[in-house]
Design a protein around this motif. Structure first.
Motif, PDB file in Angstrom:
ATOM      1  N   MET A  97       2.298  32.553 -11.431  1.00 36.75           N
ATOM      2  CA  MET A  97       3.495  32.895 -10.683  1.00 36.75           C
ATOM      3  C   MET A  97       3.566  31.981  -9.469  1.00 36.75           C
ATOM      4  O   MET A  97       2.589  31.815  -8.749  1.00 36.75           O
ATOM      5  N   ASN A  98       4.709  31.382  -9.251  1.00 38.09           N
ATOM      6  CA  ASN A  98       4.964  30.536  -8.084  1.00 38.09           C
ATOM      7  C   ASN A  98       5.675  31.371  -7.020  1.00 38.09           C
ATOM      8  O   ASN A  98       6.521  32.195  -7.355  1.00 38.09           O
ATOM      9  N   HIS A  99       5.366  31.118  -5.750  1.00 40.62           N
ATOM     10  CA  HIS A  99       5.970  31.858  -4.640  1.00 40.62           C
ATOM     11  C   HIS A  99       6.462  30.849  -3.608  1.00 40.62           C
ATOM     12  O   HIS A  99       5.698  30.013  -3.143  1.00 40.62           O
ATOM     13  N   ASP A 100       7.747  30.957  -3.264  1.00 34.47           N
ATOM     14  CA  ASP A 100       8.334  30.074  -2.259  1.00 34.47           C
ATOM     15  C   ASP A 100       9.036  30.915  -1.201  1.00 34.47           C
ATOM     16  O   ASP A 100       9.557  31.992  -1.489  1.00 34.47           O
ATOM     17  N   THR A 101       9.069  30.407   0.008  1.00 34.14           N
ATOM     18  CA  THR A 101       9.821  31.008   1.095  1.00 34.14           C
ATOM     19  C   THR A 101      10.942  30.049   1.442  1.00 34.14           C
ATOM     20  O   THR A 101      10.696  28.884   1.743  1.00 34.14           O
ATOM     21  N   ILE A 102      12.180  30.531   1.369  1.00 41.41           N
ATOM     22  CA  ILE A 102      13.349  29.689   1.563  1.00 41.41           C
ATOM     23  C   ILE A 102      14.129  30.168   2.781  1.00 41.41           C
ATOM     24  O   ILE A 102      14.353  31.370   2.949  1.00 41.41           O
ATOM     25  N   ASP A 103      14.553  29.224   3.627  1.00 38.08           N
ATOM     26  CA  ASP A 103      15.437  29.544   4.740  1.00 38.08           C
ATOM     27  C   ASP A 103      16.876  29.428   4.250  1.00 38.08           C
ATOM     28  O   ASP A 103      17.339  28.346   3.900  1.00 38.08           O
ATOM     29  N   VAL A 104      17.573  30.550   4.226  1.00 33.67           N
ATOM     30  CA  VAL A 104      18.952  30.617   3.745  1.00 33.67           C
ATOM     31  C   VAL A 104      19.897  30.500   4.928  1.00 33.67           C
ATOM     32  O   VAL A 104      19.700  31.160   5.948  1.00 33.67           O
ATOM     33  N   GLY A 105      20.920  29.670   4.773  1.00 34.61           N
ATOM     34  CA  GLY A 105      21.877  29.457   5.845  1.00 34.61           C
ATOM     35  C   GLY A 105      23.194  30.169   5.647  1.00 34.61           C
ATOM     36  O   GLY A 105      23.374  30.954   4.713  1.00 34.61           O
ATOM     37  N   VAL A 106      24.154  29.857   6.523  1.00 36.65           N
ATOM     38  CA  VAL A 106      25.491  30.439   6.444  1.00 36.65           C
ATOM     39  C   VAL A 106      26.388  29.644   5.503  1.00 36.65           C
ATOM     40  O   VAL A 106      27.533  30.015   5.276  1.00 36.65           O
ATOM     41  N   ALA A 107      25.865  28.552   4.956  1.00 37.39           N
ATOM     42  CA  ALA A 107      26.514  27.817   3.870  1.00 37.39           C
ATOM     43  C   ALA A 107      25.637  28.020   2.637  1.00 37.39           C
ATOM     44  O   ALA A 107      24.436  28.267   2.752  1.00 37.39           O
ATOM     45  N   SER A 108      26.215  27.928   1.466  1.00 37.44           N
ATOM     46  CA  SER A 108      25.465  28.136   0.237  1.00 37.44           C
ATOM     47  C   SER A 108      24.225  27.244   0.211  1.00 37.44           C
ATOM     48  O   SER A 108      24.302  26.043   0.437  1.00 37.44           O
ATOM     49  N   THR A 109      23.069  27.842  -0.042  1.00 41.82           N
ATOM     50  CA  THR A 109      21.777  27.163  -0.005  1.00 41.82           C
ATOM     51  C   THR A 109      21.131  27.217  -1.383  1.00 41.82           C
ATOM     52  O   THR A 109      21.009  28.300  -1.959  1.00 41.82           O
TER      53      THR A 109
END
Length: 88
Positions: A1-13
């Motif tokens: 299993m891969n685990h990523d942390t993504i910073d989501v913005g106010v524009a589609s990311t």
């Protein structure tokens, strides 16, 4: 299993690129703001898969989509989305 942390913005990311070998997917909102996710197209606020603030999650382990996954939020700054997936 891969685990990523993504910073989501106010524009589609883009949070996960398309992959024909994806077997399972878990999206979990690790922020204080609702995040909306979309499969295969740009995310839009108040549409698609809603992940409530503070731990809202979505799991797919059968018929997992192979298209790219996008996310967006309607707050300010960036918000944290945890993405876990398995590839066969």
């Amino acid at each position: 299993m891969n685990h990523d942390t993504i910073d989501v913005g106010v524009a589609s990311t883009l949070v996960l690129a398309s992959c024909t070998k994806r077997d399972s997917l878990v999206l979990e909102n690790d922020s204080d703001t609702t995040i909306y996710c979309s499969i295969g197209k740009a995310a839009v606020v108040n549409e698609g898969i809603r992940l409530n603030a503070n731990g809202g999650s979505f799991t797919i382990d059968k018929a997992c989509p192979t298209e790219a996954i996008y996310a967006i939020h309607g707050g300010a700054g960036t918000k944290r989305l945890l993405v876990s997936y398995k590839q066969v």
